[in-house]
Design an enzyme around this catalytic site. Structure first.
Site, PDB file in Angstrom:
ATOM      1  N   SER A 584       0.847  -1.181   0.000  1.00  0.00           N
ATOM      2  CA  SER A 584       0.000   0.000   0.000  1.00  0.00           C
ATOM      3  C   SER A 584       0.892   1.245   0.000  1.00  0.00           C
ATOM      4  CB  SER A 584      -0.962  -0.045   1.188  1.00  0.00           C
ATOM      5  OG  SER A 584      -2.010   0.875   1.015  1.00  0.00           O
ATOM      6  N   ASP A 666      -8.506  -4.962  -6.459  1.00  0.00           N
ATOM      7  CA  ASP A 666      -8.175  -3.843  -5.585  1.00  0.00           C
ATOM      8  C   ASP A 666      -8.619  -2.559  -6.270  1.00  0.00           C
ATOM      9  OD1 ASP A 666      -7.123  -1.922  -3.942  1.00  0.00           O
ATOM     10  OD2 ASP A 666      -5.044  -2.602  -4.083  1.00  0.00           O
ATOM     11  N   HIS A 698      -7.192  -5.566  -1.979  1.00  0.00           N
ATOM     12  CA  HIS A 698      -5.996  -4.928  -1.426  1.00  0.00           C
ATOM     13  C   HIS A 698      -5.226  -5.900  -0.536  1.00  0.00           C
ATOM     14  CE1 HIS A 698      -3.823  -1.183  -1.087  1.00  0.00           C
ATOM     15  NE2 HIS A 698      -3.852  -1.189   0.219  1.00  0.00           N
TER      16      HIS A 698
END
Length: 723
Positions: A584, A666, A698
């Site tokens: 991320s 995602d 994600h």
């Protein structure tokens, strides 16, 4: 305390042993506790062992305070799925017993009827519905047969009514299909928020209220009937966003009553009070004459949010309400600023008779993560991160905060015992997954462990030492870092070392346990891990937390380099074998450092990271996030550092092998980011690999994908960092 051992039939794979199974299966496809997964003679963590561990979920204490029912999730790699089961706990005998033995998922259990029965969810029959059984597991019967899945429930204190969370159709952003084209896959989209997290938004959750009795539920009514809003708040909100008043006459719930562009650009959710007798709804966060400020899309939304800051109007996130036991007050978690999802979560208490609000955790310069009321209705207990651990605190209505726990752990609050004498909490660390504990509230607050779900693994695996270190930064401050050493560490040897880059971008590097980004499995593969709490992370004051907003490539990146440079001075760190990994915002960090590391690292791994910040602005779904974190749209502030110093603009300086990983479901950060990074690395002749998951978001949630992730992760590291 040692849980009872039961026979199960579950096949699990390790890289060194054939498939094995238990005899006398409970059912042919039952997935339960597995204690055959560890390699003979090895005490090191493997991906297969990590996925075999049980994951403790909800925990409900019986009124007698001696019994409990709780949920555990297990995973099967061969079946590539999970299974939720229920256990009962007898504290007198220090024993847990398996309560549910079918292949159905059973969860969210609570005691009813003075502890004589248990109410729970089960998908037996293919649909998630309410079921009831006696406390010993006998007398099971289905209580609801609704035309849609029940995703969560909350029974009223008098047990005459119940709240149910179920999905309702939503066509706000995606038009309904033509009835004569049922197989058409196209979607006509006319608004923002047509996708969220990992799905296209064709339905939203609503709270329904119903009568409840031994014969089931009746008179089911949608509290938000005709309204296009979601409650609980997607994608992570659950039943904790609703609560009953002690007299069972009112329901408080949190809801962001916005859709489309307003929803996509605002975090302004409120607490609403619903009267079950009159059907009237009151907003507890806004006064009648409050008008939301108009949004100017030609200026920075972050600046507008700051300019319109008004603590009394609760224009940020307001979530998770709880009535005090005496019914006089209602508390909730509150953020001050609209559009800032990582703002400090304060604990707000409203006096229902007067409407007066007070903030009772102001002296704690970090956020409130979980909380509950004390029995006296004058005390609240909460958890929050400070200096890399999440401890339990108490506060009075006057805001006097006191720390109750110590140690290198992270705590979260499950609730209060019925007599008010104990807190029920979960606790984990970098060396142990969640287990349930009890904290005595009198005197010195001793902590007692209640569950031992993964004792077998801890008894047979050797964990690496976890050490705290404070490191000087380039501007003369100190950053805290966690150093994790390999099991059986020998200071006379040298080890390859990994810099771990945290995501969020404002999530703490506290004592978290992850079933994927697990520090102990990295250490078991022979790596030292350096995990800094760089600029932008909570637990060090608001200035440190907010340093990162709008400046992704500034001091936070220097903090990473300061950490790895300082630890590299240790004689057992091999400076010629350094790696850098993250997901991320940690993936963004990897992509950025790949162009600015000055040959420190020998390989990189980026998972679900932002490669091109300009591209990210138009691709993500929750637009408040880039509006705040990136400062504004790239056409509004093209010279902002976060755009001018985007990782993709430094690709000409890339010179190091990189593995790019991404989930294709995602929708927070699209997989095109990883694909672009991989393609450009290969075009430059840099060794690179791309691992795509067509069915993951994600995160990586499916067992076989998880094993593949771990194997690919360590194969890449070993290729470049081990001789």
């Amino acid at each position: 305390m040692k849980p009872s051992i039961f026979a199960i039939n579950i096949l699990m794979i390790t890289s060194a042993m054939p498939l094995q199974s238990y005899s006398k299966p409970l059912t042919q496809d039952f997935i339960g506790r597995n204690t055959t997964i560890l390699r003979d003679g090895s005490d090191l963590m493997t991906p297969e062992a990590l996925w075999a561990m049980g994951r403790v979920g909800s925990f409900s204490l019986a009124p007698d305070g001696r019994h409990a029912v709780y949920q555990v999730s297990y995973y099967s790699v061969p079946q590539n799925k999970s299974h939720r089961v229920l256990y009962t706990l007898n504290q007198d005998r220090h024993a847990s017993s398996l309560l549910t033995t079918s292949s159905a998922n059973e969860s969210d259990a609570v005691y009813i009827h003075q502890g004589k029965q248990i109410l729970y969810l089960s998908n037996q029959g293919g649909s998630s519905q309410l079921w009831q059984m006696n406390a010993d597991g006998s007398g099971r019967k289905q209580l609801s047969q609704l035309d849609r899945d029940v995703e969560g429930f909350l029974i009223s204190p008098d047990e005459h009514k119940i709240l149910l969370i179920m999905q309702v159709d939503d066509t706000t952003a995606i038009e309904r299909k033509y009835q004569d084209l049922p197989q058409a896959s196209g979607m006509v989209i006319n608004e923002l928020m047509y996708k969220h997290w990992d799905h296209f938004v064709t339905s939203v959750p609503h709270p329904f209220i119903a009568n409840f009795g031994d014969e089931g539920v009746s008179h089911v009514q949608d509290i938000l009937k005709g309204e296009p809003y979601e409650c609980p708040t997607a994608p992570f909100g659950g039943i904790e966003q609703l609560c009953w008043s002690p007299d069972s006459k009112r329901v408080a719930y949190s809801c962001r009553k916005k859709v489309a562009r307003k929803y996509a650009t605002s975090t302004d959710s409120d607490i609403y009070l619903y009267d079950t007798e009159t059907g009237q709804t009151t907003n507890l966060c806004k006064t009648a004459d409050f008008q939301e400020p108009a949004t100017d899309y030609t200026r920075s939304l972050k600046d507008q949010a700051i300019n319109h800051l008004d603590k009394d109007q609760n224009v940020g996130y307001d979530t998770n309400p709880q009535f005090s036991p005496d019914g006089r007050y209602i508390a909730w978690q509150s953020m001050a600023r609209d559009g800032y999802e990582s703002d400090r979560n304060r604990l707000c208490v409203l006096t229902l008779a007067t409407g007066q609000k007070r903030y009772v955790t102001e002296s704690f310069e970090s956020g409130v993560d979980t909380y509950c009321w004390g029995k006296d209705s004058k005390t609240l207990y909460f958890t929050g991160v400070w200096h890399g651990t999440s401890m339990v605190y108490s506060t009075t209505l006057q805001g006097c905060v006191r720390k109750l726990t110590d140690g290198i752990w992270d705590y979260s609050i499950c609730g209060l015992s019925h007599d008010g004498s104990h807190l029920i909490v979960k606790r984990h660390s970098m060396s142990q997954a969640d287990e349930v504990y009890s904290i005595q509230l009198a005197k010195s607050h001793p902590v007692t462990q209640l569950t031992e779900e993964n004792k077998y693994f801890y008894d047979h695996l050797t964990m690496g030492k976890v050490e705290e270190r404070w490191i000087p930064t380039v501007d003369g401050k100190q950053e805290q870092a966690w150093i994790i050493y390999p099991p059986h560490f020998d200071s006379t040897k040298t080890y390859p070392t990994l810099l771990y880059c945290e995501g969020g971008p404002q999530s703490p590097v506290s004592q978290f346990w992850s079933f994927r980004w697990n520090f102990q499995i990295m250490a078991s593969h022979g790596y030292i891990i350096v995990a800094p709490n760089r600029r932008g992370l909570p637990g060090y004051g608001m200035d440190w937390l907010e340093e990162i907003s709008g400046d992704y490539s500034g001091l936070c990146m220097q903090d990473y380099l300061s950490a790895i440079d300082e630890v590299s001075k240790d004689p057992y760190v091999d400076k010629s074998r350094l790696g850098c990994v993250g997901a991320s915002f940690g993936g963004y960090s990897v992509y950025w450092l790949a162009g600015h590391h000055n040959k420190r690292f020998k390989c990189f791994i980026a998972h679900d990271g932002i490669f091109n910040t300009c591209q990210q602005y138009g691709e993500t779904e929750e637009m408040w996030f880039p509006n705040w974190d990136l400062g504004a749209a790239p056409w509004v502030t093209p010279d902002a550092p976060v755009y001018k110093d985007s990782p993709h603009l430094s690709i000409g300086k890339w010179d190091t092998p990189i593995l790019c990983i991404h989930g294709m479901c995602d929708y927070r950060i699209l997989h095109s980011q990883a694909e672009a990074a991989f393609a450009e690395a290969r075009m430059r002749g840099i060794p690179a690999e791309l691992l795509l998951f067509p069915d993951e978001n994600h995160w990586v949630l499916k067992p076989q994908n998880g094993i593949l992730w771990q194997r690919t992760f360590f194969r890449w590291l070993d290729r470049w960092l081990k001789p």
